[in-house]
Design a protein around this motif. Structure first.
Motif, mmCIF file in Angstrom:
data_model
loop_
_atom_site.group_PDB
_atom_site.id
_atom_site.type_symbol
_atom_site.label_atom_id
_atom_site.label_comp_id
_atom_site.label_asym_id
_atom_site.label_seq_id
_atom_site.Cartn_x
_atom_site.Cartn_y
_atom_site.Cartn_z
ATOM 1 N N GLU A 65 0.827 -1.225 0.000
ATOM 2 C CA GLU A 65 0.000 0.000 0.000
ATOM 3 C C GLU A 65 0.854 1.264 0.000
ATOM 4 N N TYR A 271 -8.863 -5.597 -3.272
ATOM 5 C CA TYR A 271 -8.085 -6.648 -2.595
ATOM 6 C C TYR A 271 -8.990 -7.772 -2.138
ATOM 7 N N ALA A 284 -12.067 -2.615 -1.552
ATOM 8 C CA ALA A 284 -13.053 -1.802 -0.872
ATOM 9 C C ALA A 284 -13.260 -0.566 -1.721
ATOM 10 N N ARG A 327 -13.406 5.309 7.138
ATOM 11 C CA ARG A 327 -11.998 5.467 7.508
ATOM 12 C C ARG A 327 -11.804 6.900 8.008
ATOM 13 N N ARG A 353 -6.378 4.634 6.000
ATOM 14 C CA ARG A 353 -6.454 3.265 5.487
ATOM 15 C C ARG A 353 -5.635 2.292 6.334
#
Ligand code: GLY
Length: 393
Positions: A65, A271, A284, A327, A353
């Motif tokens: 990421e 993912y 997501a 988030r 995240r």
């Protein structure tokens, strides 16, 4: 859920050394680690263990990421990742509860020439930073994960990016706090109490007031909205909606996937996280539209469409849950860790995240600050005063 350590009603004016507002996994870890240092700690949340973690896939992915320009966040993420196995083992040993921590590694794949170019740049960046990541051809990627679409052009194998089950982790953290002496108030924090120029405590929805030497604000995307918080102490923490799917892998299909698989599809992060118990999480969406947590047909459609492009066999699996969460995104997408401009008020919020990944290190760094008054060097790039400094003339 046990209530053995809940404070009895009628304790108006109870005083603690540390009071944590927010019982998501960040607040829980801070409270638990701080209580382990021998401090008297209270935590306030109507539903401890709730929040974004209930919707998280639980990928521990500091390398896959990684974004350009986020090297300090990478260092923090790597430090947390290195602590995870021991953190999960300690929690399980203490509570008897599994966390679902799994050292699976992660395979990031490219579906077309543009994705391949982007992934190849990420690989170069990894190499420049000395991070462990290996380039695979499409054929090599499919050999590792035979369910991948035949069109996959290539991939990056990152053997250090793992996973944990966020819901199990949250339950273990709630229990660890209880066992460690954290006094849990299952109520809403409705007002920060400020006396003179100092945070002193909180008023609860029950009418009770709790006082503490240090107050930790760990209320995710609600942190800056707590009534009583003086203006300018915290920047706005924006809610960034994520929709996620849970599917089940029937035993006849196992092992459907052996590791986390991710890709950038149409610019979005996709993912798939296969858990040991047969759950497959697909995430997501990333949506900025306030505090809305509606699951939409469009969100579910996009996730399934993109997942099907990556793993065509996914449409055979039972779909067991759709959900959406928020988030907590700070203005620079990095967390706020440490003392704020309001004496007595400490921030542990804005993990965006990376909340699940950063839980162990946040617990350790904040407990050290709360116990010693010194913010460890690893946390200083994330000091909340970076926003205050920017607003100076
Ligand atoms: N860390 C994954 C996400 O926020 O979607």
């Amino acid at each position: 859920m046990s209530r053995v350590n809940d404070v009895p009603r009628g304790t108006d004016g109870t005083s603690f050394e540390v009071l944590v507002i927010g019982g998501g996994i960040i607040g829980l870890a801070v409270a638990w680690r701080t209580a382990q240092r021998g401090l008297r700690v209270a935590l306030v949340d109507p539903v401890p263990g709730g929040g974004a973690v209930q919707v998280a896939a639980g990928m521990l992915a500091p390398v896959t990421e990684l974004q350009y320009g986020e090297e300090p966040l990478l260092r923090l993420g790597m430090a947390s990742n290195e602590r995870y196995a021991a953190f999960a083992a300690e929690l399980s040993e203490l509570t008897g509860l599994a966390t679902g921590y799994r050292a699976t590694g992660t395979l990031a794949v490219a579906l077309d020439a543009d994705d391949k170019a982007e992934l190849s740049e990420l690989h170069t960046f990894h190499q420049r930073l000395g991070l462990e990541s290996s380039w695979l051809t499409g054929r090599e990627a499919r050999r590792l994960e035979p369910m991948l679409a035949p069109g996959v052009r290539g991939g990056l194998l990152v053997s250090g990016d793992h996973q944990v089950d966020g819901r199990r982790l949250a339950a273990a953290l709630v229990r660890a706090g209880e066992l460690g002496g954290v006094l849990t108030h299952r109520a809403e924090a409705v007002e920060l109490l400020v006396e003179g120029d100092r945070a002193r405590g909180v008023r609860l929805s029950t009418g009770e007031r709790l006082f503490a030497d240090q107050v930790v604000l760990a209320a995710g995307p609600h942190s800056h909205r707590l009534p009583g918080l003086p203006p300018g102490v915290l920047p706005a923490i924006r809610p960034v909606k994520g929709q996620i799917l849970r599917l089940r892998i029937p035993s006849a299909y196992a092992p459907f996937l052996s590791r986390n698989v991710r890709a950038v599809v149409r610019g979005g992060h996709l993912y798939l996280v296969p858990r040991a118990d047969g759950e497959l999480v697909v995430g997501a969406t990333t949506e900025e539209q306030g505090y809305d947590t509606t699951v939409t047909a469009g969100g579910v459609y996009e996730l399934l469409r993109d997942a099907h492009e990556l793993i065509p066999g996914i449409t055979e699996l039972p779909l067991v849950e759709t959900s959406a969460g928020l988030r907590p995104g700070s203005p620079d997408n990095a967390p706020l860790l440490g003392p704020t401009a309001l004496p007595g008020l400490v921030a542990a919020t804005g993990h965006y995240r990376n909340g699940v990944l950063l839980t162990p290190v946040t617990g350790d760094l904040l407990a050290e600050y709360l116990g010693t008054g010194e913010l460890p060097a690893l946390a200083t790039p994330f000091s909340p005063d970076r926003f205050a400094a920017r607003s100076q003339p």
